[in-house]
Design a protein around this motif. Structure first.
Motif, PDB file in Angstrom:
ATOM      1  N   ARG A 505      54.128  20.165  15.092  1.00 21.84           N
ATOM      2  CA  ARG A 505      54.749  20.509  14.439  1.00 21.84           C
ATOM      3  C   ARG A 505      54.399  21.705  15.913  1.00 21.84           C
ATOM      4  O   ARG A 505      56.464  22.690  15.875  1.00 21.84           O
ATOM      5  N   THR A 508      56.486  20.221  18.666  1.00 21.75           N
ATOM      6  CA  THR A 508      57.756  20.166  18.188  1.00 21.75           C
ATOM      7  C   THR A 508      58.514  21.987  18.588  1.00 21.75           C
ATOM      8  O   THR A 508      59.986  21.783  19.417  1.00 21.75           O
ATOM      9  N   GLN A 509      57.647  23.071  18.024  1.00 17.37           N
ATOM     10  CA  GLN A 509      58.768  23.835  18.496  1.00 17.37           C
ATOM     11  C   GLN A 509      58.888  23.836  20.457  1.00 17.37           C
ATOM     12  O   GLN A 509      59.491  24.485  20.606  1.00 17.37           O
ATOM     13  N   LYS A 512      61.506  22.115  21.892  1.00 16.08           N
ATOM     14  CA  LYS A 512      63.096  22.996  21.985  1.00 16.08           C
ATOM     15  C   LYS A 512      62.965  24.097  22.077  1.00 16.08           C
ATOM     16  O   LYS A 512      64.188  23.774  22.953  1.00 16.08           O
ATOM     17  N   HIS A 517      66.321  20.592  22.780  1.00 15.40           N
ATOM     18  CA  HIS A 517      66.211  20.041  21.873  1.00 15.40           C
ATOM     19  C   HIS A 517      64.898  19.018  21.545  1.00 15.40           C
ATOM     20  O   HIS A 517      63.671  19.667  21.906  1.00 15.40           O
ATOM     21  N   THR A 518      65.116  19.030  20.264  1.00 19.55           N
ATOM     22  CA  THR A 518      63.489  18.464  19.227  1.00 19.55           C
ATOM     23  C   THR A 518      63.395  16.758  19.956  1.00 19.55           C
ATOM     24  O   THR A 518      64.298  16.397  20.539  1.00 19.55           O
ATOM     25  N   THR A 520      62.922  14.268  18.692  1.00 18.45           N
ATOM     26  CA  THR A 520      63.570  12.922  17.719  1.00 18.45           C
ATOM     27  C   THR A 520      64.731  12.711  18.871  1.00 18.45           C
ATOM     28  O   THR A 520      65.376  12.003  19.244  1.00 18.45           O
ATOM     29  N   GLU A 521      65.599  14.110  18.888  1.00 22.23           N
ATOM     30  CA  GLU A 521      66.920  13.824  19.881  1.00 22.23           C
ATOM     31  C   GLU A 521      67.163  13.884  21.027  1.00 22.23           C
ATOM     32  O   GLU A 521      67.611  13.511  21.695  1.00 22.23           O
ATOM     33  N   TYR A 522      65.732  14.863  21.698  1.00 23.31           N
ATOM     34  CA  TYR A 522      65.580  13.910  23.418  1.00 23.31           C
ATOM     35  C   TYR A 522      65.730  12.695  23.510  1.00 23.31           C
ATOM     36  O   TYR A 522      66.418  12.324  23.827  1.00 23.31           O
TER      37      TYR A 522
END
Length: 529
Positions: A505, A508-509, A512, A517-518, A520-522
């Motif tokens: 977690r 991820t922070q 981003k 982007h997270t 997953t988004e990347y």
């Protein structure tokens, strides 16, 4: 990494209910495990002490110690334990009292197992949030401690730092009158030469722990390492009469636990953070006496002792600065000329022997530190130089000893084949970070690898790269993570430990924050191209 399981204790005087709870609830899916069972409150109390559970599920009404009495007793020792009570329809007053006393939830009989599972799921979420808050609090406390130590260090070294704006971290402990103790390991140069890098880190870490544990009960204000082999301890002025006792306790403590010899110098009384530098000079000046006695001891600065004497001599700060510049540039001719200026100054001042010797001792210590900070890999003995100065009969002999020794140190430094320019050193530091980014990499490790002090490394690294160490390490890790996300099918939560983050977690922070982007988004945006 194996997922954490939260421990649960079941308490009920009906065996059939205990069996039902154990069998019907999907404990593993809830990240829980039944650690124990009890048939009454007294037995549950013993289990809680032994197993330290996270959740306790109990009937409210039991013979002997009932559920609410059990909770009141347990909460005195373990206020973070979550209680879930089971009550009958006719026991609403019990349930209301339980919630008022701090129970997490209560359920009515007969037990609805799905309702209990939902309650446990909420309990797990609350436990995780509680742990996250505890970690954040610990991180803030650690940051506060590190910032305070950094601020003290920069004040002692005389630098004007942005950290000066963070004086709220000090909690005003230095607004009162205080004094400083400087503890130094005796003959540290020889110890350092004999230790490997890991041995040195282990010894210094052990001594810091010893001092901090002792300091908790000492009545002092703060303790922290300053230079390698040196620790600073600050005490309130009301403990002034205890200096000798405290010093001998510290020396005995270090010797008992590590078999190492140490000496302690105490400063004059000071007040406010701005006097940290003066107090440090006062304490280290008191420690100069160690070089004459050639042994461990406790040395206290005297109010009437100064560098100058009745002859009116004072410390030549401008000559010190000139000599430091010539050492930094390895200017051998300039060093010789600078020492001649020192000789002329002392002669013109008509210094008495104690004043002349003390000035040369302080000059020697300052210049020695400059040579060591240049990290040429050479080993020299400061103690031997100071003892030779002390054994000299005249000012001319003292100056001759100093000139010959410094000329040799400079020649050694200039001839050192492994001496590299700072650009090359910083390139190696960046390469080291890129090779070890997946580890729990610290600035101490990289500065030690670069053979630089932490403060010197921080300055050079920012100048050469444009980033702080933490910023550069973070960018390096995120670039590696982007490469993995672009070119592999490794799951996002598995990427985190591959690039140095143990908490997915948090990874991820950070990802981003750097990329917008997270992970997953990347990955999805790259796949869509």
């Amino acid at each position: 990494m194996e997922e954490k399981r939260y421990r649960v204790i079941l308490v009920d005087d009906e065996p059939i209910i205990l069996r039902s709870l154990r069998a019907a609830i999907p404990w593993e899916e809830l990240s829980m495990e039944v650690a124990g069972e009890a048939k009454n409150g007294e037995a549950a109390l013993e289990l809680v002490k032994q197993l330290q559970p996270h959740v306790l599920i109990s009937d409210i009404r039991m013979p002997g110690l009932d559920g609410i009495s059990l909770m009141k007793e347990v909460m005195q020792e373990q206020p973070k334990l979550f209680f879930i009570f089971i009550s009958g329809y006719g026991e609403f007053e019990y349930a209301r009292e339980a919630l008022r006393e701090g129970a997490f939830d209560y359920l009515l009989k007969p037990i609805d197992h799905e309702e209990l599972a939902a309650s446990l799921l909420r309990a797990v979420a609350a436990l995780k949030k509680q742990e996250e808050n505890d970690r954040m609090l610990h991180s803030m406390q650690t940051l506060s401690l590190l910032a305070r130590e950094r601020l003290f260090t920069e004040l002692i070294e005389g630098s004007r730092s942005p950290l000066l704006q963070l004086q709220w971290l000090e909690h005003n402990e230095l607004d009162q009158s205080w004094y400083m103790a400087v503890l130094q390991l005796d003959r540290f140069e020889k110890l350092e030469a004999a230790w490997s890098r890991d041995e040195k880190r282990l010894w210094l870490f052990a001594i810091r722990n010893i001092l901090e544990e002792w300091f908790e009960n000492s009545g002092g204000l703060t303790v922290f390492p300053f230079r390698s082999g040196e620790w600073l301890l600050i005490f309130p002025e009301r403990m002034k009469e205890l200096q000798k006792q405290l010093g001998h306790e510290l020396i005995s403590l270090i010797k008992r636990h590590t078999k190492l010899s140490a000496s302690v110098g105490f400063s004059l009384t000071a007040s406010g953070m701005q006097q940290l530098g003066e107090a440090y000079e006062s304490a280290t000046r008191a420690l100069y006496q160690r070089f004459y006695t050639n042994g461990e001891g406790v040395y206290c600065a005297e109010q009437n002792i100064r560098i100058s004497t009745s002859a009116g001599s004072s410390y030549p700060k401008n000559l010190e600065a000139s000599l430091l510049d010539r050492v930094r540039t390895l200017d051998q001719e300039g060093l010789r000329s600078g020492l001649q200026e020192v000789y002329a100054y002392l002669e013109a001042q008509g210094c008495l022997r104690p004043a002349a010797e003390q000035i040369l001792v302080e000059l020697s210590v300052v210049l020695y530190r400059q040579f060591k900070d240049m990290r040429t890999g050479q080993e020299w003995s400061l103690e031997e130089l100071l003892q030779d100065i002390h054994a000299s009969d005249s000012l001319k002999d003292m100056m001759s000893v100093l000139q010959i020794t410094l000329a040799r140190w400079m020649k050694d430094s200039a001839a050192e084949p492994s001496r590299e320019d700072m650009h090359t050193v910083m390139e190696k530091a960046r390469s080291y970070i890129q090779e070890h980014y997946q580890k729990d990499l610290s600035i101490e490790e990289v500065s030690e690898y670069s053979h630089l002090s932490i403060s010197h490394f921080c300055t050079l690294f920012k100048q050469s790269s444009g980033y702080t160490f933490v910023e550069y390490l973070t960018l390096c890790r995120i670039e590696k993570a982007k490469h993995i996300l672009r070119n592999t099918s490794v799951k996002v939560y598995q990427v985190a430990p591959l690039v140095g983050y143990q908490d997915p977690r948090y990874f991820t922070q950070v990802f981003k924050k750097v990329t917008g982007h997270t992970p997953t988004e990347y990955r999805e945006s790259v796949s869509a191209q």
